[in-house]
Write a protein that holds these residues in place. Sequence first.
Motif, mmCIF file in Angstrom:
data_model
loop_
_atom_site.group_PDB
_atom_site.id
_atom_site.type_symbol
_atom_site.label_atom_id
_atom_site.label_comp_id
_atom_site.label_asym_id
_atom_site.label_seq_id
_atom_site.Cartn_x
_atom_site.Cartn_y
_atom_site.Cartn_z
ATOM 1 N N LEU A 11 74.650 51.493 28.587
ATOM 2 C CA LEU A 11 74.374 50.083 29.418
ATOM 3 C C LEU A 11 74.614 50.386 31.030
ATOM 4 C CD1 LEU A 11 74.232 47.018 29.711
ATOM 5 C CD2 LEU A 11 76.763 47.297 29.600
ATOM 6 N N VAL A 12 73.378 50.066 31.807
ATOM 7 C CA VAL A 12 73.655 50.307 33.114
ATOM 8 C C VAL A 12 73.308 48.945 33.850
ATOM 9 C CG1 VAL A 12 71.360 51.165 33.275
ATOM 10 C CG2 VAL A 12 72.897 51.627 35.078
ATOM 11 N N SER A 17 71.135 54.103 37.578
ATOM 12 C CA SER A 17 70.522 55.312 37.419
ATOM 13 C C SER A 17 71.218 55.601 35.962
ATOM 14 C CB SER A 17 70.851 56.432 38.142
ATOM 15 O OG SER A 17 69.948 56.111 39.546
ATOM 16 N N LEU A 18 70.174 56.419 35.217
ATOM 17 C CA LEU A 18 70.476 57.125 34.009
ATOM 18 C C LEU A 18 69.646 58.403 33.818
ATOM 19 C CD1 LEU A 18 70.677 54.591 31.005
ATOM 20 C CD2 LEU A 18 72.787 55.862 32.236
ATOM 21 N N LYS A 64 56.346 54.855 37.770
ATOM 22 C CA LYS A 64 56.071 55.758 38.897
ATOM 23 C C LYS A 64 56.937 55.581 39.889
ATOM 24 C CE LYS A 64 51.664 56.602 38.324
ATOM 25 N NZ LYS A 64 50.221 56.397 38.555
ATOM 26 N N GLY A 65 57.282 56.704 40.495
ATOM 27 C CA GLY A 65 58.337 56.685 41.793
ATOM 28 C C GLY A 65 59.589 56.208 41.510
ATOM 29 N N ARG A 66 60.177 55.876 40.346
ATOM 30 C CA ARG A 66 61.346 55.791 39.837
ATOM 31 C C ARG A 66 61.867 56.584 38.793
ATOM 32 N NH1 ARG A 66 62.735 51.082 37.082
ATOM 33 N NH2 ARG A 66 60.463 50.854 36.357
ATOM 34 N N PHE A 67 60.882 56.905 37.897
ATOM 35 C CA PHE A 67 61.558 57.923 37.034
ATOM 36 C C PHE A 67 60.895 59.402 37.148
ATOM 37 C CE2 PHE A 67 61.771 54.873 33.026
ATOM 38 C CZ PHE A 67 62.724 54.065 33.912
ATOM 39 N N THR A 68 61.667 60.229 36.617
ATOM 40 C CA THR A 68 61.144 61.897 36.786
ATOM 41 C C THR A 68 61.346 62.568 35.754
ATOM 42 O OG1 THR A 68 61.455 61.703 39.285
ATOM 43 C CG2 THR A 68 61.073 63.818 38.150
ATOM 44 N N ILE A 69 60.264 63.313 35.009
ATOM 45 C CA ILE A 69 60.465 63.967 33.809
ATOM 46 C C ILE A 69 60.391 65.394 34.155
ATOM 47 C CG2 ILE A 69 57.733 64.340 33.599
ATOM 48 C CD1 ILE A 69 58.495 63.927 30.409
ATOM 49 N N TYR A 79 64.240 66.502 30.050
ATOM 50 C CA TYR A 79 64.859 65.194 30.870
ATOM 51 C C TYR A 79 64.116 64.047 31.109
ATOM 52 C CZ TYR A 79 68.104 69.268 31.347
ATOM 53 O OH TYR A 79 69.194 70.309 31.028
ATOM 54 N N LEU A 80 64.771 62.908 31.282
ATOM 55 C CA LEU A 80 64.112 61.778 32.027
ATOM 56 C C LEU A 80 65.030 61.140 33.018
ATOM 57 C CD1 LEU A 80 61.369 60.226 32.148
ATOM 58 C CD2 LEU A 80 62.384 58.634 30.735
ATOM 59 N N GLN A 81 65.140 61.407 34.471
ATOM 60 C CA GLN A 81 65.679 60.784 35.225
ATOM 61 C C GLN A 81 65.117 59.454 35.476
ATOM 62 O OE1 GLN A 81 68.887 61.948 36.631
ATOM 63 N NE2 GLN A 81 68.729 59.940 37.698
ATOM 64 N N MET A 82 66.103 58.452 35.625
ATOM 65 C CA MET A 82 65.590 57.030 35.786
ATOM 66 C C MET A 82 66.487 56.404 36.674
ATOM 67 S SD MET A 82 65.172 55.769 31.830
ATOM 68 C CE MET A 82 66.931 55.796 31.267
ATOM 69 N N ASN A 83 65.785 56.274 37.707
ATOM 70 C CA ASN A 83 66.500 55.317 39.200
ATOM 71 C C ASN A 83 65.914 53.979 39.120
ATOM 72 O OD1 ASN A 83 67.823 57.964 39.523
ATOM 73 N ND2 ASN A 83 66.193 58.384 40.827
ATOM 74 N N SER A 84 66.762 53.271 39.835
ATOM 75 C CA SER A 84 66.101 51.752 40.317
ATOM 76 C C SER A 84 65.927 51.105 39.061
ATOM 77 C CB SER A 84 65.066 52.054 41.132
ATOM 78 O OG SER A 84 65.324 52.577 42.436
ATOM 79 N N LEU A 85 66.788 51.153 38.124
ATOM 80 C CA LEU A 85 66.609 50.502 36.575
ATOM 81 C C LEU A 85 66.273 48.999 36.676
ATOM 82 C CD1 LEU A 85 68.573 52.772 34.495
ATOM 83 C CD2 LEU A 85 66.050 52.488 34.125
#
Length: 116
Positions: A11-12, A17-18, A64-69, A79-85
Motif C-alpha cells: 500500500l502506498v 514510490s515502490l 512512461k516517464g514514471r516507471f523504469t524496468i 525490477y520495476l521502479q514505480m514513481n509518482s504512483l
Amino acid sequence: QVQLAESGGGLVQPGGSLRLSCAASGRIIDNDRMAWYRQAPGEDRELVAFITSEPVTYYADSVKGRFTISRDNDKSLVYLQMNSLKPEDTAVYYCNAWHRTAGNYWGQGTLVTVSS
C-alpha cells in the motif's frame, strides 16, 4: 522451466514510490524477454513494460516517464521502479518471462494498492 517470484508490492499513497522485484529460478533468463503486466479488478491483464536481452525497453503510455524496468542477469532479477504512483496504478502486477523456444512463464503476482 523457469519459476518467477514477485515481491515488493504493498500500500502506498498517491505520489509515492515502490520497487517490485522478480526473482527467476530454474534456468538462465539472460536471453528471455522479461516483462511486467498488471491486472486491475474487473479489467484485462495489460502490458506495463518489457526489457529484452539487448537490452531494449518498452513502456505503456500510461506509465512512461514514471516507471523504469531493469534487469540483473547475474542475480536473475528483474525490477520495476514505480514513481509518482496514481490510484489508477492499483493492480496485481505479474512478472513474465518469454523465450522464443523456451516458452512463456508467469509469476503469481504481487498486489499494489495506491490509496490515501
